[in-house]
Motif scaffolding. Structure first.
Motif, PDB file in Angstrom:
ATOM      1  N   MET A 202      15.631  -7.969   7.668  1.00 47.94           N
ATOM      2  CA  MET A 202      14.969  -7.030   6.653  1.00 47.94           C
ATOM      3  C   MET A 202      13.577  -7.134   6.479  1.00 47.94           C
ATOM      4  SD  MET A 202      16.227  -4.397   4.881  1.00 47.94           S
ATOM      5  CE  MET A 202      18.062  -4.718   4.351  1.00 47.94           C
ATOM      6  N   ILE A 203      12.976  -5.987   6.719  1.00 47.41           N
ATOM      7  CA  ILE A 203      11.320  -5.905   6.449  1.00 47.41           C
ATOM      8  C   ILE A 203      10.923  -5.647   5.103  1.00 47.41           C
ATOM      9  CG2 ILE A 203       9.167  -5.109   7.364  1.00 47.41           C
ATOM     10  CD1 ILE A 203      10.583  -4.624  10.024  1.00 47.41           C
ATOM     11  N   ARG A 204      10.336  -6.502   4.394  1.00 47.96           N
ATOM     12  CA  ARG A 204      10.224  -6.261   3.079  1.00 47.96           C
ATOM     13  C   ARG A 204       8.636  -5.672   2.945  1.00 47.96           C
ATOM     14  NH1 ARG A 204      12.922  -9.397  -0.390  1.00 47.96           N
ATOM     15  NH2 ARG A 204      11.347  -9.742  -1.824  1.00 47.96           N
ATOM     16  N   LEU A 205       8.807  -4.289   2.178  1.00 48.77           N
ATOM     17  CA  LEU A 205       7.535  -3.552   2.138  1.00 48.77           C
ATOM     18  C   LEU A 205       6.971  -3.302   0.711  1.00 48.77           C
ATOM     19  CD1 LEU A 205       8.864  -0.752   4.164  1.00 48.77           C
ATOM     20  CD2 LEU A 205       7.744  -2.549   4.986  1.00 48.77           C
ATOM     21  N   LEU A 206       5.688  -3.462   0.739  1.00 45.91           N
ATOM     22  CA  LEU A 206       4.853  -2.939  -0.515  1.00 45.91           C
ATOM     23  C   LEU A 206       4.230  -1.564  -0.293  1.00 45.91           C
ATOM     24  CD1 LEU A 206       2.687  -5.210  -2.815  1.00 45.91           C
ATOM     25  CD2 LEU A 206       1.689  -3.060  -1.756  1.00 45.91           C
ATOM     26  N   LEU A 207       4.448  -0.791  -1.243  1.00 44.36           N
ATOM     27  CA  LEU A 207       3.593   0.507  -1.282  1.00 44.36           C
ATOM     28  C   LEU A 207       2.608   0.440  -2.186  1.00 44.36           C
ATOM     29  CD1 LEU A 207       6.519   3.163  -0.656  1.00 44.36           C
ATOM     30  CD2 LEU A 207       5.417   1.631   1.008  1.00 44.36           C
ATOM     31  N   ALA A 208       1.293   0.905  -1.750  1.00 45.50           N
ATOM     32  CA  ALA A 208       0.141   1.106  -2.798  1.00 45.50           C
ATOM     33  C   ALA A 208      -0.516   2.559  -2.536  1.00 45.50           C
ATOM     34  CB  ALA A 208      -0.746  -0.042  -2.240  1.00 45.50           C
ATOM     35  N   ASP A 209      -0.008   3.197  -3.532  1.00 42.77           N
ATOM     36  CA  ASP A 209      -0.826   4.676  -3.765  1.00 42.77           C
ATOM     37  C   ASP A 209      -0.992   4.861  -5.028  1.00 42.77           C
ATOM     38  OD1 ASP A 209      -0.864   7.623  -3.552  1.00 42.77           O
ATOM     39  OD2 ASP A 209      -0.470   7.158  -1.409  1.00 42.77           O
ATOM     40  N   ASP A 210      -2.003   5.662  -5.307  1.00 48.50           N
ATOM     41  CA  ASP A 210      -2.058   5.805  -6.991  1.00 48.50           C
ATOM     42  C   ASP A 210      -1.648   7.358  -7.198  1.00 48.50           C
ATOM     43  OD1 ASP A 210      -4.010   7.531  -5.358  1.00 48.50           O
ATOM     44  OD2 ASP A 210      -5.185   7.717  -6.912  1.00 48.50           O
ATOM     45  N   GLN A 211      -0.812   7.949  -6.278  1.00 47.74           N
ATOM     46  CA  GLN A 211      -0.096   9.186  -6.673  1.00 47.74           C
ATOM     47  C   GLN A 211       1.315   8.625  -6.570  1.00 47.74           C
ATOM     48  OE1 GLN A 211      -1.702  11.954  -3.411  1.00 47.74           O
ATOM     49  NE2 GLN A 211      -2.358  12.894  -4.935  1.00 47.74           N
ATOM     50  N   ALA A 212       1.895   8.604  -7.867  1.00 45.45           N
ATOM     51  CA  ALA A 212       3.276   8.365  -7.975  1.00 45.45           C
ATOM     52  C   ALA A 212       4.412   8.801  -7.262  1.00 45.45           C
ATOM     53  CB  ALA A 212       3.728   8.269  -9.581  1.00 45.45           C
TER      54      ALA A 212
ATOM     55  N   ARG B 198      -2.598   0.814  -7.608  1.00 46.22           N
ATOM     56  CA  ARG B 198      -3.897   0.314  -7.919  1.00 46.22           C
ATOM     57  C   ARG B 198      -4.368  -0.539  -6.659  1.00 46.22           C
ATOM     58  NH1 ARG B 198      -7.023   0.836 -12.297  1.00 46.22           N
ATOM     59  NH2 ARG B 198      -8.191  -1.104 -11.665  1.00 46.22           N
ATOM     60  N   GLY B 199      -5.427  -0.619  -5.983  1.00 49.52           N
ATOM     61  CA  GLY B 199      -5.687  -1.442  -5.014  1.00 49.52           C
ATOM     62  C   GLY B 199      -5.833  -2.891  -5.348  1.00 49.52           C
TER      63      GLY B 199
ATOM     64  N   LEU C 119       1.917  -0.874   2.904  1.00 49.55           N
ATOM     65  CA  LEU C 119       1.225   0.282   3.402  1.00 49.55           C
ATOM     66  C   LEU C 119       0.160   0.611   2.154  1.00 49.55           C
ATOM     67  CD1 LEU C 119       4.191  -0.039   4.673  1.00 49.55           C
ATOM     68  CD2 LEU C 119       4.254   2.383   4.445  1.00 49.55           C
ATOM     69  N   LEU C 120      -0.922   1.022   2.659  1.00 51.93           N
ATOM     70  CA  LEU C 120      -1.971   1.186   1.804  1.00 51.93           C
ATOM     71  C   LEU C 120      -2.653   2.357   2.020  1.00 51.93           C
ATOM     72  CD1 LEU C 120      -3.866  -2.383   2.460  1.00 51.93           C
ATOM     73  CD2 LEU C 120      -1.961  -1.967   0.644  1.00 51.93           C
ATOM     74  N   ASP C 121      -2.801   3.146   0.553  1.00 53.67           N
ATOM     75  CA  ASP C 121      -3.491   4.470   0.774  1.00 53.67           C
ATOM     76  C   ASP C 121      -5.076   3.725   0.740  1.00 53.67           C
ATOM     77  OD1 ASP C 121      -4.164   6.941   0.682  1.00 53.67           O
ATOM     78  OD2 ASP C 121      -4.272   7.200  -1.744  1.00 53.67           O
ATOM     79  N   ILE C 122      -6.113   4.804   0.927  1.00 52.58           N
ATOM     80  CA  ILE C 122      -7.548   4.498   1.170  1.00 52.58           C
ATOM     81  C   ILE C 122      -8.029   4.613  -0.264  1.00 52.58           C
ATOM     82  CG2 ILE C 122      -9.704   5.220   1.797  1.00 52.58           C
ATOM     83  CD1 ILE C 122      -8.765   5.290   4.690  1.00 52.58           C
ATOM     84  N   GLU C 123      -7.912   5.617  -0.893  1.00 52.96           N
ATOM     85  CA  GLU C 123      -8.383   6.093  -2.132  1.00 52.96           C
ATOM     86  C   GLU C 123      -7.554   5.622  -3.195  1.00 52.96           C
ATOM     87  OE1 GLU C 123     -11.572   7.178  -2.294  1.00 52.96           O
ATOM     88  OE2 GLU C 123     -12.061   7.396  -0.050  1.00 52.96           O
ATOM     89  N   MET C 124      -7.869   4.436  -4.055  1.00 55.46           N
ATOM     90  CA  MET C 124      -7.111   4.221  -5.067  1.00 55.46           C
ATOM     91  C   MET C 124      -8.294   3.608  -6.198  1.00 55.46           C
ATOM     92  SD  MET C 124      -3.916   1.863  -3.471  1.00 55.46           S
ATOM     93  CE  MET C 124      -4.768   1.072  -2.455  1.00 55.46           C
ATOM     94  N   PRO C 125      -7.535   3.611  -7.334  1.00 51.10           N
ATOM     95  CA  PRO C 125      -8.614   2.927  -8.395  1.00 51.10           C
ATOM     96  C   PRO C 125      -8.631   1.472  -8.396  1.00 51.10           C
ATOM     97  CG  PRO C 125      -6.572   3.694  -9.108  1.00 51.10           C
ATOM     98  CD  PRO C 125      -6.616   4.256  -8.177  1.00 51.10           C
ATOM     99  N   GLY C 126      -9.609   0.668  -8.724  1.00 54.89           N
ATOM    100  CA  GLY C 126      -9.581  -0.481  -8.637  1.00 54.89           C
ATOM    101  C   GLY C 126     -10.061  -1.328  -7.478  1.00 54.89           C
ATOM    102  N   MET C 127      -9.689  -0.813  -6.167  1.00 61.47           N
ATOM    103  CA  MET C 127     -10.038  -1.344  -4.968  1.00 61.47           C
ATOM    104  C   MET C 127      -9.483  -0.187  -4.081  1.00 61.47           C
ATOM    105  SD  MET C 127      -8.995  -4.941  -3.205  1.00 61.47           S
ATOM    106  CE  MET C 127      -9.981  -5.937  -4.390  1.00 61.47           C
ATOM    107  N   THR C 128     -10.221  -0.056  -2.927  1.00 62.39           N
ATOM    108  CA  THR C 128      -9.916   0.989  -1.848  1.00 62.39           C
ATOM    109  C   THR C 128      -8.843   0.370  -0.933  1.00 62.39           C
ATOM    110  OG1 THR C 128     -11.528   0.136   0.019  1.00 62.39           O
ATOM    111  CG2 THR C 128     -12.192   1.964  -1.683  1.00 62.39           C
TER     112      THR C 128
END
Length: 201
Positions: free
Chosen positions: A1-11, A35-36, A52-61
């Motif tokens: 099982m691959i464990r994922l983290l999603l980072a995006d400021d749009q819920a 938040r980044g 998985l990272l969005d580019i435009e996020m508060p705190g850090m890109t």
């Protein structure tokens, strides 16, 4: 099982991605952040293997978050998943340590496959963006020129920029003049917009 983290400021986007990826039998979303600057700690706390990272996020890109992950948790891979498909972002993301770069309208099956490939140590880049990135080349701007153009985006005066970065007004003018020449613009605000559109900022 691959464990994922999603980072995006749009819920809503984050939730939709989580729902799609959780349908895959070998993928599990173990963390979601908006938040980044929360990425590294959440990845450490949950044992995430791919972020998985969005580019435009508060705190850090997302690009800066990829660099922070590479430093703090070198075994964790990152995949930039963004609406902003600017060729310059691809080069910056890869230079920061991201293992992949895809746009958000990538079909769910392809996104899941990209996650698997990144997890296995491969690099995945949206083919259209890769081609554009090769055509445009890498950013001609220095770090200082990028910094000053970013400040110029808000319409700041030369004196305000100089005070903010602790440089003389003449030095700021010289850097901005060089950036204007490199972008083919007529003004610093136009140069900033061009650089932003190309993903150089």
């Amino acid at each position: 099982m691959i464990r994922l983290l999603l980072a995006d400021d749009q819920a809503l986007v984050r939730g939709a991605l989580a729902a799609l990826l959780d349908l895959e039998p070998d993928l599990e979303v173990v963390a979601q952040v908006g938040r980044g600057d929360e990425v590294v700690e959440a990845a450490r706390a949950t044992g995430a293997e791919v972020c998985l990272l969005d580019i435009e996020m508060p705190g850090m890109t997302g690009i800066d978050a990829a660099a922070a992950l590479r430093t703090a948790l070198p075994g964790v891979r990152s995949l930039v998943v963004t609406t902003f498909g600017r060729p310059g972002y691809v080069r910056r993301a890869i230079d920061a340590g991201a293992s992949g770069f895809v746009v958000k309208d990538t079909p769910a099956r392809q996104l899941a496959d990209a996650v698997r490939r990144v997890h296995s140590g491969l690099r995945v880049i949206d083919p259209d963006l890769a081609a554009e990135s090769l055509m445009d080349g890498s950013s001609p701007l220095t770090e200082r020129e990028r910094e000053l153009l970013t400040l110029a985006l808000d319409g700041a005066t030369v004196s305000a920029i100089a005070a903010r970065v602790h440089l003389s007004e003449g030095t700021v003018r010289n850097h901005l003049s060089a950036a204007i020449g490199k972008t083919g613009a007529s003004t610093r605000s136009e140069a900033a917009r061009i650089a932003l559109d190309r993903g150089w900022l």
